[in-house]
Write a protein that holds these residues in place. Structure first.
Motif, short mmCIF file in Angstrom:
data_model
loop_
_atom_site.label_atom_id
_atom_site.label_comp_id
_atom_site.label_asym_id
_atom_site.label_seq_id
_atom_site.Cartn_x
_atom_site.Cartn_y
_atom_site.Cartn_z
N ALA A 45 -27.52 31.01 1.28
CA ALA A 45 -26.65 30.01 1.90
C ALA A 45 -27.45 28.72 2.02
CB ALA A 45 -26.17 30.47 3.27
N ILE A 46 -26.90 27.62 1.53
CA ILE A 46 -27.61 26.35 1.53
C ILE A 46 -26.76 25.30 2.23
CG2 ILE A 46 -28.76 24.59 0.14
CD1 ILE A 46 -29.07 26.60 -2.07
N LYS A 123 -20.58 33.64 -7.72
CA LYS A 123 -19.47 33.29 -6.84
C LYS A 123 -19.95 32.32 -5.78
CE LYS A 123 -17.21 37.83 -7.26
NZ LYS A 123 -16.73 39.02 -6.50
N GLU A 124 -19.03 31.56 -5.23
CA GLU A 124 -19.32 30.65 -4.13
C GLU A 124 -18.33 30.88 -3.00
OE1 GLU A 124 -19.30 26.58 -5.30
OE2 GLU A 124 -20.46 26.92 -7.14
N VAL A 125 -18.81 30.77 -1.78
CA VAL A 125 -17.95 30.87 -0.60
C VAL A 125 -18.23 29.67 0.29
CG1 VAL A 125 -17.25 32.24 1.39
CG2 VAL A 125 -18.00 33.39 -0.71
N ASP A 126 -17.20 28.91 0.60
CA ASP A 126 -17.35 27.74 1.47
C ASP A 126 -17.41 28.21 2.91
OD1 ASP A 126 -17.09 25.40 2.99
OD2 ASP A 126 -15.80 24.44 1.50
N ILE A 134 -23.39 33.70 -4.26
CA ILE A 134 -23.66 35.08 -4.63
C ILE A 134 -24.25 35.05 -6.04
CG2 ILE A 134 -22.74 37.41 -4.88
CD1 ILE A 134 -22.46 36.24 -2.07
N CYS A 135 -25.45 35.59 -6.20
CA CYS A 135 -26.20 35.38 -7.43
C CYS A 135 -26.64 36.67 -8.10
CB CYS A 135 -27.44 34.53 -7.15
SG CYS A 135 -27.12 32.96 -6.33
N GLU A 136 -26.71 36.62 -9.42
CA GLU A 136 -27.28 37.71 -10.21
C GLU A 136 -28.75 37.38 -10.49
OE1 GLU A 136 -27.14 39.50 -14.76
OE2 GLU A 136 -25.75 37.90 -14.13
N PRO A 137 -29.69 38.27 -10.14
CA PRO A 137 -31.10 38.04 -10.50
C PRO A 137 -31.27 38.24 -12.01
CG PRO A 137 -30.90 39.64 -8.71
CD PRO A 137 -29.54 39.47 -9.31
#
Length: 221
Positions: A45-46, A123-126, A134-137
């Motif tokens: 989360a940024i 994916k992104e969630v506001d 949400i990231c894939e390594p």
């Protein structure tokens, strides 16, 4: 509600780095966690106020460097207390031997860290103030066996202990950021105030009054 209960949640500390064109930038975050194992997924989360946020959102790629107990305050200050909009965080003031390049073309920090992950956003969630990615390594590596740096360890052992609060003859009211130490001068702080250094809001400030007693001590030093 006692908002200080939030400080009891445990966090790691990381440098999130992104690249857009020729620009490399990074910020400190405490929100990188594994959220699934099959398939393996990591969320970060940024804060939307961070320049790195815009770079990750646009490119869909970033890296996470896991800070260890060997990290010095300089790395927190470099990546956390200034904006990439104003400075080149990978310029001449940051040693080239303190980072390496991953296969995806994004740097990862090698000094004061124990692992890194190359991430691809799925994916992104506001979340209002933040965006959850949400990231894939796509790559990962252990860099050292030093323990990971928790937020509590940073507060207790890395962050410099504040000097006694400064003084003014007027005994001005000061609002001090509990995260980075930034001071806002004024009797009342706006409810929507955001720390210009660490981007935390009013809930992370404490109200203090400088004591006139220390004026003479300051002069003697």
């Amino acid at each position: 509600m006692d908002t200080k209960a939030m400080y009891k949640l445990s966090y790691g500390l990381f440098v999130c780095i992104a690249v857009r064109g020729d620009k490399k930038n990074g910020c400190i975050t405490n929100t990188a966690i594994q959220v699934a194992s099959d398939p393996n997924r990591i969320s970060i989360a940024i804060n939307k106020a961070n320049y790195t946020h815009d770079m990750v959102k646009e490119t869909g790629l970033c890296s996470i460097s896991v800070l260890s107990t060997e990290a010095t305050f300089d790395i927190f200050k470099h990546f956390g207390f200034q904006s990439g909009r104003d400075v080149d965080k990978f310029g001449t003031n940051f040693p080239a031997d303190s980072y390496s390049m991953a296969e995806n073309g994004i740097p990862y920090i090698t000094t004061g860290t124990n692992a890194y992950f190359s991430l691809k956003v799925e994916k992104e969630v506001d979340l209002g103030s933040h965006t959850l990615f949400i990231c894939e390594p796509t790559a990962m590596e252990v860099l050292s066996n030093a323990p990971s740096c928790t937020y509590q360890y940073y507060q207790d052992n890395i962050k410099p202990k504040p000097h006694p609060v400064g003084t003014t003859p007027k005994g001005e009211t000061i609002w001090k950021c509990l995260i980075c130490g930034y001071e806002y001068v004024g009797e009342d702080m706006p409810d929507d105030f955001i720390c210009p250094i660490c981007k935390h809001g009013k809930d992370d400030f404490e109200k203090i009054v400088r004591q006139c007693l220390n004026v003479q001590l300051a002069k003697e030093e």
